[in-house]
Motif scaffolding. Sequence first.
Motif, PDB file in Angstrom:
ATOM      1  N   UNK A 220      58.813 -54.531-104.287  1.00 23.01           N
ATOM      2  CA  UNK A 220      59.912 -55.406-103.626  1.00 23.01           C
ATOM      3  C   UNK A 220      59.624 -55.296-102.214  1.00 23.01           C
ATOM      4  N   UNK A 221      58.743 -54.622-101.302  1.00 26.24           N
ATOM      5  CA  UNK A 221      59.369 -55.114-100.544  1.00 26.24           C
ATOM      6  C   UNK A 221      58.269 -54.901 -99.894  1.00 26.24           C
ATOM      7  N   UNK A 222      58.368 -55.477 -97.681  1.00 26.46           N
ATOM      8  CA  UNK A 222      57.062 -54.941 -97.492  1.00 26.46           C
ATOM      9  C   UNK A 222      57.370 -53.914 -96.232  1.00 26.46           C
ATOM     10  N   UNK A 223      56.769 -53.739 -94.763  1.00 26.69           N
ATOM     11  CA  UNK A 223      58.230 -52.795 -94.644  1.00 26.69           C
ATOM     12  C   UNK A 223      57.643 -51.409 -94.694  1.00 26.69           C
ATOM     13  N   UNK A 224      56.317 -51.370 -95.352  1.00 26.08           N
ATOM     14  CA  UNK A 224      56.725 -50.060 -96.011  1.00 26.08           C
ATOM     15  C   UNK A 224      56.247 -48.497 -94.845  1.00 26.08           C
ATOM     16  N   UNK A 225      55.791 -48.576 -93.633  1.00 22.98           N
ATOM     17  CA  UNK A 225      54.956 -47.421 -92.503  1.00 22.98           C
ATOM     18  C   UNK A 225      56.338 -47.721 -91.711  1.00 22.98           C
ATOM     19  N   UNK A 226      57.180 -48.613 -91.807  1.00 18.36           N
ATOM     20  CA  UNK A 226      58.365 -47.838 -91.087  1.00 18.36           C
ATOM     21  C   UNK A 226      59.008 -47.700 -91.979  1.00 18.36           C
ATOM     22  N   UNK A 227      59.006 -47.490 -92.885  1.00 18.23           N
ATOM     23  CA  UNK A 227      59.856 -46.520 -93.835  1.00 18.23           C
ATOM     24  C   UNK A 227      59.675 -45.732 -94.972  1.00 18.23           C
ATOM     25  N   UNK A 228      58.037 -45.419 -94.474  1.00 15.83           N
ATOM     26  CA  UNK A 228      57.153 -44.408 -94.451  1.00 15.83           C
ATOM     27  C   UNK A 228      57.485 -43.231 -93.282  1.00 15.83           C
ATOM     28  N   UNK A 229      57.662 -43.781 -92.073  1.00 16.69           N
ATOM     29  CA  UNK A 229      58.082 -43.113 -90.743  1.00 16.69           C
ATOM     30  C   UNK A 229      59.908 -42.398 -91.265  1.00 16.69           C
ATOM     31  N   UNK A 230      60.347 -42.844 -91.240  1.00 15.44           N
ATOM     32  CA  UNK A 230      61.857 -42.937 -91.403  1.00 15.44           C
ATOM     33  C   UNK A 230      62.401 -41.680 -92.559  1.00 15.44           C
ATOM     34  N   UNK A 231      61.522 -42.004 -94.229  1.00 17.28           N
ATOM     35  CA  UNK A 231      61.828 -40.860 -94.664  1.00 17.28           C
ATOM     36  C   UNK A 231      61.135 -39.581 -94.298  1.00 17.28           C
ATOM     37  N   UNK A 232      60.020 -39.725 -93.805  1.00 15.93           N
ATOM     38  CA  UNK A 232      59.328 -38.358 -93.237  1.00 15.93           C
ATOM     39  C   UNK A 232      59.995 -37.757 -92.385  1.00 15.93           C
ATOM     40  N   UNK A 233      61.113 -38.676 -91.826  1.00 16.08           N
ATOM     41  CA  UNK A 233      61.886 -37.794 -90.561  1.00 16.08           C
ATOM     42  C   UNK A 233      63.376 -37.192 -91.860  1.00 16.08           C
ATOM     43  N   UNK A 234      63.673 -38.043 -91.800  1.00 19.65           N
ATOM     44  CA  UNK A 234      64.397 -37.874 -92.959  1.00 19.65           C
ATOM     45  C   UNK A 234      64.600 -36.434 -94.080  1.00 19.65           C
ATOM     46  N   UNK A 235      62.937 -36.214 -94.750  1.00 16.83           N
ATOM     47  CA  UNK A 235      62.799 -35.689 -94.733  1.00 16.83           C
ATOM     48  C   UNK A 235      62.954 -34.185 -94.471  1.00 16.83           C
ATOM     49  N   UNK A 236      62.209 -33.742 -93.278  1.00 16.65           N
ATOM     50  CA  UNK A 236      61.751 -33.449 -91.875  1.00 16.65           C
ATOM     51  C   UNK A 236      63.924 -32.247 -92.245  1.00 16.65           C
ATOM     52  N   UNK A 237      64.186 -33.292 -91.887  1.00 23.24           N
ATOM     53  CA  UNK A 237      65.210 -32.428 -90.964  1.00 23.24           C
ATOM     54  C   UNK A 237      66.683 -32.830 -92.739  1.00 23.24           C
ATOM     55  N   UNK A 238      66.155 -32.187 -94.046  1.00 24.60           N
ATOM     56  CA  UNK A 238      66.870 -31.993 -94.536  1.00 24.60           C
ATOM     57  C   UNK A 238      67.299 -32.998 -95.427  1.00 24.60           C
TER      58      UNK A 238
END
Length: 307
Positions: A220-238
Amino acid sequence: MLAYLDAVSARVCAACVGWVDRIGCRDCGSHEQLIGSQCGSCRLSERLAELLDDGTGTVHDRLQPLRDYLLSVKDPRTAVRWLKRDPIAPTLRSMARGQLPIAHTTLDELPLSMRTRHFRRLLISANVLPEIDVFLNELELALAQVLTTIPEEHARLIRRYHQWHTLPRLRNRPKPMTTGVFANRMRNVRLIAAFLAWLQEQHLQLPMVDQAVIDRYSASTSGRDELRQFLTWAARSGLCVKVEVPRVRNGPPQAAMSDEALAELTGRVLADVALSPVGRLLALFAIVYAQPIRSSVELRARGGGTA
Ligand SMILES: [Zn+2]
Ligand SMILES: [Zn+2]
């Protein structure tokens, strides 16, 4: 040219009736760049003496370089006009009187605008304030402003992401930040805030995010690249489990561009059309940070046939 009536009431110019001195500068007699009864230089020097007075009738020591800098401009009238603008005059006056510190923090309190940015750059150029990365500083200020408009827990998360992921990368850049990178970073923040707001609407929290949630959101949205970066960071940060943010298929080429490439393109567009209305608009977007700069860039790039 000023006209006067001679003895037989014919209109003649001032020079013809020998009154040239009467219309020169009242302080130095010059006819250059007159503003009212003074020449540009005399008016500017008088303005600066008044504005930068530390209260003892002399220009504040630390603002002396600003005085010299402004007096060296080609057309002093532009400096006179600039000094009239709010908040330039009141800020300088307060700095001179010791009511505000002569420091970047004083400018941080002014509205984020082109005028404030120009003011800051001028004080840096005049050696009144130390050199800083002006856009990086503005990013901090703009971010702080945006974070006051979203729920506290979302703000805390984005602040943490910014502190630990974005900021170190920005600080490691060899060159000062550009307006393109600035706009891009702010867009990034808005997209993450939108994602967090969506999660809340779904009665979900970050630790509950799984692949199904991400797939639903991505559809339902654009801006997935940004979201990917954020979620990668969030996963790495537990903060959440590792998820895959789908890449855009068959989208316009810009959609797959990296942040860096987009920033470069934005910077190029700004440089190209710096004085046109579109350029102004883009620059404005960069400042107010709440606009879809990517779509603007796409339009321009397609219009120019370079995309
Ligand atoms: Zn004449
Ligand atoms: Zn003069």
